[in-house]
Structures are given as structure tokens and as C-alpha cells.
Design an enzyme around this catalytic site. Structure first.
Site, short mmCIF file in Angstrom:
data_model
loop_
_atom_site.label_atom_id
_atom_site.label_comp_id
_atom_site.label_asym_id
_atom_site.label_seq_id
_atom_site.Cartn_x
_atom_site.Cartn_y
_atom_site.Cartn_z
N ALA A 137 39.61 46.02 37.23
CA ALA A 137 40.05 44.64 37.02
C ALA A 137 39.20 44.01 35.92
CB ALA A 137 39.91 43.85 38.32
N TYR A 149 43.68 38.04 44.79
CA TYR A 149 43.21 37.41 43.56
C TYR A 149 44.26 36.39 43.08
CZ TYR A 149 39.65 40.95 44.01
OH TYR A 149 38.62 41.74 44.48
#
Length: 376
Positions: free
Chosen positions: A57, A191
Site C-alpha cells: 500500500a 482504509y
């Protein structure tokens, strides 16, 4: 030949096989810049025969990172260190992907192995320590009982949403400059984009909250912007949490609706995971997420299955049954970076095809093949 080791094509990219390294955060960057750790960590999977290696990420802006140690792609200087990694992956036969991400309310948290912010002043300087107030769809902490880890975030306003969308697009352009073959938009694991999708974390009353259509809006607008910025001949993936695994949360049926919309916007495959927004009510077990990949694939879009897939036979079965098109590993690949080479031997009897040329002369002796160790 097994299906696992047959080629797979998305747009102009043909993968040498259907094995994928799922993104794994390393919390080892400074100001978002990749370094030797990332090169060696990722390079071993290309040497181990995997078809596609997806980087961790990667924050689309400084505040998008999970921690101060995460990779970033918000400035041009971050391109060259990533290109070094991409070039190595390509040299060893793997395609290179990068996951573009925004952590939302789960940003600005401690490095996992530290558990708390206990850095000394000397360590802060050496580690490029940073700490900031995160943003989210709503001003709700991920876990109010852990304020030392999760802060109360600031709710994004319209200007903040517009900037976030632009940041994803700009990061995609930099990913292209770095030579990546694939971009994956991170819309999973609690997220930011997942936070907008889930009614558990999204309590907005404007056009980005309430109905399913409104909660999907950010995911769709980010996808549209990234697809426009990312070259048309290169594949675009999206990783989703197919279900929150929590009462009143995002569901598999919601994911099927989203998948159809993403496909219409030019997404080429969905990477199907689960959980991350709230307390997870599904007990992890071998192959426990494969059904999510199958459910999404039924909408007509290719999928990547992930989650406690350990053996070559399991991976092959997923493909043979039509439950997914690609199979991703993370922890299993950490335990055995040569998993793909070993699986190719098990499924197809292939002893040498995926070994790097530097290793072939050492393992052609039958006594040295696959775990039968002899003195050098």
C-alpha cells in the site's frame, strides 16, 4: 500444463503464470522513499517464479500512509527508487504492480512491531518520524478504545475529496513513469475508500453517504480518474473487502454491484479480500475467502483469490473450478519465496523452467532439486 502455470492476459500484459504476490506493508521507508530493503524483499519473489509482484500500500499523499514508514508516490523524487525495483522484477520475468492507497482514519498509526509511539528523539530523526491527524468520511475513530493507536479523524470536506481523487490520478501517472505494469486501487481492509463504502464508518448525509450509490461514489470517481491517468494498454485492478464481516456492514451483494460498476469503468480484475472496517465476524480458515472471489467473478469480471491458500493443489483447484482467475499469496510466500518454483515442480514436473539462470547450473543435479540438500 496446469492452469496455475498457464499464461494470463489482461489488456496488453501477459503474465507468465497466474501466481501473484499480494501487497505486504514493510513499514521501512523514509518520507515514502523505497530503499534496499524493498528491492531485496520484492526481488526474491521474482526470482522465485511468481507471475505478478504487487508492491505494498503506497500513499498517494503524505497523510494517506498507514504509518510514517510506508511507501509513497506523491512526489516525483519517489519514482526513481521504485523504477530500480521494477527493472529488477522485469529482469527476472515478473510483472510489477503497485497498490495505490489512502489509509483514511487508520492512518498515522505506530509501526506495528513497536505497537506504540515510543521513539526517542534520536530515533525520530533517524527514522524520519511523522505524526498527523487522519481524515475519514466521518469523524469516527476506528477504535475509540485505543486512542494511543487510532485518533479521531477529521471528516473530509468536498475540497478534500476532490484533492484525494486528484492525488490518486497523479500517483498513477508516477507509477507509469516508474515502469509499473499494473496499478491496483486499494479499496479494502478498512482504509479510506472502504470506509466510504461501509455504512459502519460512513455516516455522511451529503452525496457521498447514505445510499449504496452515494457510498460507492468515491470508489467510482477514484477509479474513473485513475483509469484516465493510467495508460489504456495497462491493466487496472481494484482490491476490495468483499464483506465487512460485521452486522450492518458492507455485503457480498454490495460487492457484486460495485464490481459491475468498476468493470464498466475499465477495471480489469478485482482482488477479493474481506474485513477491516469493524470487528470481523468470519473465522479465518484455509481457503475461507475463495467464495468471495467466486461470487464477484460471477458478475463477469476476472478475480484474484487470496487468503490462507497454501498448497499448489489448492491453488490449482481454485482455477480449475472457475472460482478465480489468479491466486495470490502473502504469508505463504514469506515462508517460501520460491513457492511458485516448487509449485511448478509439483503440478507440472518442471524442475528448471522458473529458476533464475544463475541458479540452474547448481540445481540440474537431481540430488539438489527441491529440498534434497547436498554439500556444495
Amino acid at each position: 500444463m496446469s492452469q496455475l502455470f498457464s499464461p494470463f492476459t489482461l489488456r496488453d500484459l501477459t503474465l507468465r503464470n497466474r501466481t501473484v504476490i499480494a501487497p505486504m506493508c514493510q513499514y521501512s521507508a523514509k518520507h515514502g522513499y523505497a530503499n534496499d530493503w524493498h528491492l531485496v524483499h520484492l526481488g526474491r519473489f521474482a526470482m522465485g517464479g511468481f507471475g505478478l509482484v504487487i508492491l505494498e500500500a503506497t500513499g498517494v499523499n503524505p497523510e494517506a500512509r498507514i504509518s510514517y514508514g510506508d511507501l509513497g508516490l506523491w512526489e516525483d523524487g519517489q519514482v526513481a527508487p521504485l523504477r530500480r525495483i521494477v527493472d529488477f522484477l522485469h529482469a527476472e520475468g515478473s510483472a510489477a504492480g503497485i497498490q495505490l492507497a489512502h489509509a483514511g482514519r487508520k492512518a498515522s498509526t505506530p509501526i506495528p512491531w513497536r505497537r506504540v509511539f515510543d521513539e526517542t528523539e534520536e530515533e525520530k530523526a533517524a527514522l524520519a518520524f511523522e505524526h498527523w491527524v487522519p481524515v475519514a468520511p466521518s469523524a469516527i475513530s476506528h477504535n475509540p478504545e485505543q486512542p494511543e493507536i487510532y485518533q479521531e479523524p477529521t471528516a473530509l470536506d468536498e475540497a478534500g475529496i476532490r484533492k484525494t481523487i486528484q492525488d490518486f490520478a497523479d500517483a498513477a501517472r508516477r507509477a507509469d513513469a516508474a515502469g509499473f505494469d499494473v496499478v491496483e486501487i486499494h479499496a479494502a481492509h478498512g482504509y479510506l475508500i472502504n470506509q466510504f463504502l461501509s455504512p459502519i464508518s460512513n455516516k455522511r448525509t451529503d452525496s457521498y453517504g447514505g445510499s449504496l450509490e452515494n457510498r460507492m461514489r468515491l470508489a467510482l470517481e477514484v477509479t474513473e480518474a485513475v483509469r484516465a491517468a493510467w495508460p489504456a494498454h495497462k491493466p487496472l485492478l481494484v482490491r476490495i473487502s468483499t464483506t465487512d464481516g460485521a452486522e450492518g456492514g458492507w455485503t457480498v451483494e454490495d460487492s457484486r454491484v460495485l464490481a459491475e460498476r468498476l468493470k464498466a469503468l475499465g477495471v480489469d480484475a478485482i482482488h477479493t479480500s474481506s474485513g477491516g472496517v469493524a470487528t470481523y465476524g468470519i473465522k479465518p480458515a484455509p481457503l475461507y475467502q475463495v467464495g468471495f472471489a467466486k461470487a464477484v467473478r460471477e458478475t463477469g469480471i476476472p478475480t484474484i483469490a487470496v487468503g490462507l491458500i497454501t498448497t499448489p493443489e489448492e491453488a490449482e483447484s481454485i482455477l480449475v473450478k472457475g472460482e478465480a482467475d489468479l491466486v495470490a499469496l502473502a504469508r505463504g510466500a514469506l515462508e517460501d519465496p520460491n513457492w511458485a518454483i516448487h509449485a511448478h515442480h509439483v503440478l507440472d514436473g518442471a524442475e528448471y523452467d522458473l529458476w533464475p539462470k544463475q541458479a540452474r547450473s547448481r540445481i540440474r543435479d537431481k540430488d539438489r532439486v527441491l529440498g534434497i540438500r547436498q554439500p556444495a
